[in-house]
Design a protein around this motif. Structure first.
Motif, PDB file in Angstrom:
ATOM      1  N   THR A  18     -23.660  43.264   7.725  1.00  0.00           N
ATOM      2  CA  THR A  18     -22.367  43.464   8.487  1.00  0.00           C
ATOM      3  C   THR A  18     -22.756  43.397   9.939  1.00  0.00           C
ATOM      4  O   THR A  18     -22.142  42.786  10.673  1.00  0.00           O
ATOM      5  CB  THR A  18     -21.635  44.864   8.290  1.00  0.00           C
ATOM      6  N   SER A 131     -28.704  51.248  14.131  1.00  0.00           N
ATOM      7  CA  SER A 131     -27.317  51.978  14.530  1.00  0.00           C
ATOM      8  C   SER A 131     -27.398  53.495  14.267  1.00  0.00           C
ATOM      9  O   SER A 131     -28.348  54.088  14.771  1.00  0.00           O
ATOM     10  CB  SER A 131     -26.087  51.097  13.918  1.00  0.00           C
ATOM     11  N   ARG A 300     -20.633  53.290  18.635  1.00  0.00           N
ATOM     12  CA  ARG A 300     -19.701  54.256  17.868  1.00  0.00           C
ATOM     13  C   ARG A 300     -19.387  55.415  18.903  1.00  0.00           C
ATOM     14  O   ARG A 300     -19.981  55.956  19.564  1.00  0.00           O
ATOM     15  CB  ARG A 300     -20.219  54.622  16.829  1.00  0.00           C
ATOM     16  N   GLU A 382     -12.425  50.037  14.666  1.00  0.00           N
ATOM     17  CA  GLU A 382     -12.709  49.954  13.093  1.00  0.00           C
ATOM     18  C   GLU A 382     -12.464  51.639  12.866  1.00  0.00           C
ATOM     19  O   GLU A 382     -12.861  52.341  13.786  1.00  0.00           O
ATOM     20  CB  GLU A 382     -14.162  49.461  12.924  1.00  0.00           C
ATOM     21  N   SER A 384     -14.935  53.026  11.292  1.00  0.00           N
ATOM     22  CA  SER A 384     -16.328  53.570  11.301  1.00  0.00           C
ATOM     23  C   SER A 384     -16.395  53.937  13.102  1.00  0.00           C
ATOM     24  O   SER A 384     -17.679  53.912  13.147  1.00  0.00           O
ATOM     25  CB  SER A 384     -17.197  52.609  10.769  1.00  0.00           C
ATOM     26  N   LYS A 395     -18.274  46.888  20.162  1.00  0.00           N
ATOM     27  CA  LYS A 395     -17.603  47.974  20.324  1.00  0.00           C
ATOM     28  C   LYS A 395     -18.235  49.000  21.548  1.00  0.00           C
ATOM     29  O   LYS A 395     -19.366  48.686  21.615  1.00  0.00           O
ATOM     30  CB  LYS A 395     -17.319  48.846  19.049  1.00  0.00           C
ATOM     31  N   ARG A 503     -14.812  48.717  -0.988  1.00  0.00           N
ATOM     32  CA  ARG A 503     -15.797  47.682  -0.656  1.00  0.00           C
ATOM     33  C   ARG A 503     -17.221  48.156  -0.512  1.00  0.00           C
ATOM     34  O   ARG A 503     -17.218  49.355  -0.723  1.00  0.00           O
ATOM     35  CB  ARG A 503     -15.353  46.904   0.626  1.00  0.00           C
ATOM     36  N   SER A 505     -20.728  48.585   1.056  1.00  0.00           N
ATOM     37  CA  SER A 505     -21.432  48.585   2.526  1.00  0.00           C
ATOM     38  C   SER A 505     -22.349  47.319   2.683  1.00  0.00           C
ATOM     39  O   SER A 505     -22.941  46.994   1.695  1.00  0.00           O
ATOM     40  CB  SER A 505     -22.143  49.769   2.958  1.00  0.00           C
ATOM     41  N   GLY A 506     -22.415  46.749   3.839  1.00  0.00           N
ATOM     42  CA  GLY A 506     -23.218  45.774   4.069  1.00  0.00           C
ATOM     43  C   GLY A 506     -24.387  46.071   5.173  1.00  0.00           C
ATOM     44  O   GLY A 506     -24.817  45.198   5.809  1.00  0.00           O
ATOM     45  N   THR A 507     -24.378  47.386   5.250  1.00  0.00           N
ATOM     46  CA  THR A 507     -25.582  47.900   6.364  1.00  0.00           C
ATOM     47  C   THR A 507     -26.626  48.891   5.739  1.00  0.00           C
ATOM     48  O   THR A 507     -27.429  49.065   6.218  1.00  0.00           O
ATOM     49  CB  THR A 507     -25.130  48.693   7.374  1.00  0.00           C
ATOM     50  N   ARG A 515     -17.618  52.220  -0.647  1.00  0.00           N
ATOM     51  CA  ARG A 515     -16.732  52.707   0.536  1.00  0.00           C
ATOM     52  C   ARG A 515     -15.284  52.838  -0.205  1.00  0.00           C
ATOM     53  O   ARG A 515     -14.680  51.607  -0.449  1.00  0.00           O
ATOM     54  CB  ARG A 515     -16.688  52.093   1.889  1.00  0.00           C
TER      55      ARG A 515
HETATM   56  C1  VG1 Z   1     -20.617  49.710   8.703  1.00  0.00           C
HETATM   57  C2  VG1 Z   1     -19.395  49.981   9.232  1.00  0.00           C
HETATM   58  C3  VG1 Z   1     -18.559  48.709   9.996  1.00  0.00           C
HETATM   59  C4  VG1 Z   1     -19.478  48.500  11.094  1.00  0.00           C
HETATM   60  C5  VG1 Z   1     -20.837  48.436  10.885  1.00  0.00           C
HETATM   61  C6  VG1 Z   1     -21.736  48.303  11.910  1.00  0.00           C
HETATM   62  O1  VG1 Z   1     -20.495  48.545   7.968  1.00  0.00           O
HETATM   63  O2  VG1 Z   1     -18.180  50.068   8.060  1.00  0.00           O
HETATM   64  O3  VG1 Z   1     -17.311  49.030  10.388  1.00  0.00           O
HETATM   65  O4  VG1 Z   1     -18.919  47.575  11.885  1.00  0.00           O
HETATM   66  O5  VG1 Z   1     -21.307  49.556   9.969  1.00  0.00           O
HETATM   67  O6  VG1 Z   1     -21.434  49.328  12.631  1.00  0.00           O
HETATM   68  P1  VG1 Z   1     -20.693  48.758   6.294  1.00  0.00           P
HETATM   69  O7  VG1 Z   1     -20.879  47.234   5.935  1.00  0.00           O
HETATM   70  O8  VG1 Z   1     -22.049  49.262   6.299  1.00  0.00           O
HETATM   71  O9  VG1 Z   1     -19.601  49.283   5.830  1.00  0.00           O
HETATM   72  V1  VG1 Z   1     -22.959  49.873  13.837  1.00  0.00           V
HETATM   73  O10 VG1 Z   1     -22.472  51.103  14.831  1.00  0.00           O
HETATM   74  O11 VG1 Z   1     -23.970  50.116  12.708  1.00  0.00           O
HETATM   75  O12 VG1 Z   1     -23.484  48.375  14.576  1.00  0.00           O
END
Ligand code: VG1
Ligand code: CO
Length: 560
Positions: A18, A131, A300, A382, A384, A395, A503, A505-507, A515
């Motif tokens: 993500t 992050s 964030r 978002e 999040s 953001k 969904r 997560s992609g992080t 989630r």
């Molecule tokens: C999460 C959040 C997403 C956000 C991403 C990066 O991704 O849900 O909204 O843009 O982190 O945020 P995921 O794929 O884990 O749901 V940051 O502050 O980590 O750059």
């Protein structure tokens, strides 16, 4: 000093998620791991510039040669930030960049990176951050490439980077000693100028252009108090500079303001679970009315009043409601708004009332880039804890805090009053996200497939007291670039203004994280307990997934 070509072999797991590539720090510390990825980024950018491309060139990538281009480098200060920066300087010099701009001390928030790229017309930047995830040798590290527009590389680019990582066989690096990144100044290594710059300057200047600093100073002079929790991430220096030095908030306004490599051993994640210190301080009898926190890389934000938590979807909606009259930078009004699919629909109602468009994108800030570049929206957000605008392409945590400060200063109301006024006018979207961490990845993928298979038969079905009106695996077509994204999430909409989005997560860096996003809209009943309102939806989601049977999980790991 000479440029050496180092033979290497691909790592097969370098697909950006993500938000860039995130792994356990120790994986990043393997020989050549970071180097491979950085060289692959440069290879991908070079290939796209040379039009050696498959598919269309993404909107925000524009042709330029490295020999007259600038790369910006900085991170959130976590463990391994400094060695990574030194490696990147060497590889950038090895690849013939004209200039590498390095944030002093290596600390650059993600929004500041975006501002610097845009202001200095750089080709792009590398952000070193995982992050809100913890830092340290046994925790997480990450790297992300941002483009010339200051925004995260769009999916076509990250996919190209991934393809490069699979075929890489060498990288170029200058054989040079470490650069002193703690003092401003510049030096030349081979043909590359390495300049150390003040990470606060461009960003603070931009904030001063958007907000009425004089009015905010007056507000503090009149006794307004706030607490800002930097969670030992990158925003500490920015917050001290902007809130305490420029706006005159009393010393001590900024908590946990020194960046630490391990964030003091905590999750630098601004939510009710992880910013517990701040929540406790605000509950105190003498507490100020306004509290806020940012994550490690500063993109964030969490907004609190003495007695209320402002959910991120509401925060976006409230900012959208008030920006044009409370913030000079938005005086001309908003061109449109955008939110990610799982984010509550609160902002859509503000947009409807204002007669502007509201866009729904997949999760991740990179999907807002084209809309912002095309001038189709002014604000984005978002669920999040991410809120931002067209001032940059990320953001922006401190920006969101300045938005709230401005609207509190103009309205002379408390956070709770502003929020209740909003609900009275627009109704309330009760919203929660339930995360289930560290699931076995294969089983989690199978669970999602099984859920998807149930979708076609869903519409019309009753689940508890709810009737399904639509159910789909959402795909997205970017209205500007035409790029297609599949599997953005599974969305079930119910006839009584409720929805669930599912969904993975992609992080994450360990197993899979599920989630569940729960939302229920109420026009009149706006003061109920969130958990009670959403409990039936949570139950429906758990049943549909068979969470208990599959994983034996009684309850979510975190609720935000
Ligand atoms: C999460 C959040 C997403 C956000 C991403 C990066 O991704 O849900 O909204 O843009 O982190 O945020 P995921 O794929 O884990 O749901 V940051 O502050 O980590 O750059
Ligand atoms: Co972040």
């Amino acid at each position: 000093m000479r440029i050496k070509t180092v033979p290497t072999v691909p790592f097969r797991d370098q697909r950006p998620g993500t938000s860039g590539l995130r792994k356990k720090t120790r994986e990043f510390m393997q020989p050549n791991y970071l180097e491979n990825f950085v060289q692959s980024v440069f290879n991908a950018i070079r290939a796209l510039q040379n039009r050696d491309r498959e598919g269309a060139l993404p909107q925000s990538a524009s042709p330029a040669d490295f020999d007259n281009t600038t790369l910006v480098v900085g991170g959130d200060g976590r463990y391994y930030n400094r060695p990574a920066i030194q490696a990147i300087i060497r590889i950038a010099a090895g690849n013939g960049f004209a200039r590498v701009l390095v944030a002093r001390g290596g600390i650059l928030s993600t929004p500041a990176m975006s501002a610097v790229i845009r202001r200095r017309k750089a080709l792009g930047g590398l952000v070193l951050s995982a992050s809100h995830n913890p830092g340290g040798p046994d925790e997480d590290f990450g790297i992300k490439y941002n483009m010339q527009n200051g925004g995260p590389a769009p999916e076509q680019v990250t996919e190209r980077i991934f393809r490069e990582t699979l075929k890489i066989d060498r990288y170029c690096s200058l054989d040079s000693p470490d650069v002193d990144i703690d003092r401003d100044g510049s030096l030349k290594i081979a043909g590359t100028e390495v300049a150390i710059f003040d990470p606060l300057a461009d960003y603070s200047a931009l904030m001063e252009e958007l907000f009425d600093f004089e009015a905010l100073r007056a507000h503090f002079r009149n006794g307004f108090r706030m607490l800002f929790d930097a969670m030992h991430g990158a925003t500490g220096p920015y917050a001290r500079h902007i809130f305490e030095e420029r706006l005159g908030a009393p010393p001590g306004t900024v908590l946990h303001g020194d960046p630490l490599e391990d964030f003091g051993g905590h999750h630098p994640d601004p939510n009710l679970a992880y910013a517990a210190d701040l929540v406790r301080l605000l509950a105190d009898g003498n507490a100020p009315d306004f509290g806020a926190a940012c994550d490690a890389d500063g993109d964030r934000n969490m907004i609190l009043g003495r007695t209320v938590f402002v959910s991120p979807g509401d925060s976006l909606a409230v900012i959208a409601e008030h920006a044009a009259h409370a913030i000079p930078g938005y005086r001309g009004g908003l061109s449109g708004v955008a939110r990610s699919l799982p984010t509550s629909t609160a902002v859509d109602r503000v947009a409807r009332a204002a007669g502007i468009n509201s866009f729904e994108t997949p999760t991740g800030w990179k999907y807002f880039g084209a809309l912002l570049d095309a001038g189709l929206c002014t604000l984005c957000g978002e669920e999040s804890f991410g809120t931002g605008s067209n001032h940059i392409r990320e953001k922006d945590g401190i920006w969101a805090v300045l938005c709230w400060l401005s609207l509190l200063a103009v309205s002379k109301k408390s956070v709770a009053e502003v929020l209740h006024d909003h609900w009275r006018k627009f109704g309330r979207s009760y919203f929660q996200r339930h995360d289930y961490d560290k699931l076995v990845a294969k089983s989690a993928a199978a669970m999602m497939q099984d859920l998807e298979a149930q979708m076609p038969g869903m519409p019309g079905r009753s689940l508890g007291n709810f009737v399904v009106s639509s159910a789909e695996d959402v795909s997205y077509r970017d209205p500007v670039t035409g790029a297609e994204t599949e599997h953005a999430g599974i969305r079930i909409v119910f006839s009584n203004d409720s929805r669930i989005v599912f969904r993975l997560s992609g992080t994450g860096t360990e197993g899979a994280t599920l989630r569940l996003y729960l939302e229920r809209y109420e026009r009149e009943n706006t003061d109920a307990d969130v958990e009670t309102v959403l409990a039936p939806l949570a139950e429906i989601a758990r049943e549909l997934l068979g969470l208990q049977q599959r994983f034996g999980r009684e309850k979510p790991t975190v609720i935000t």
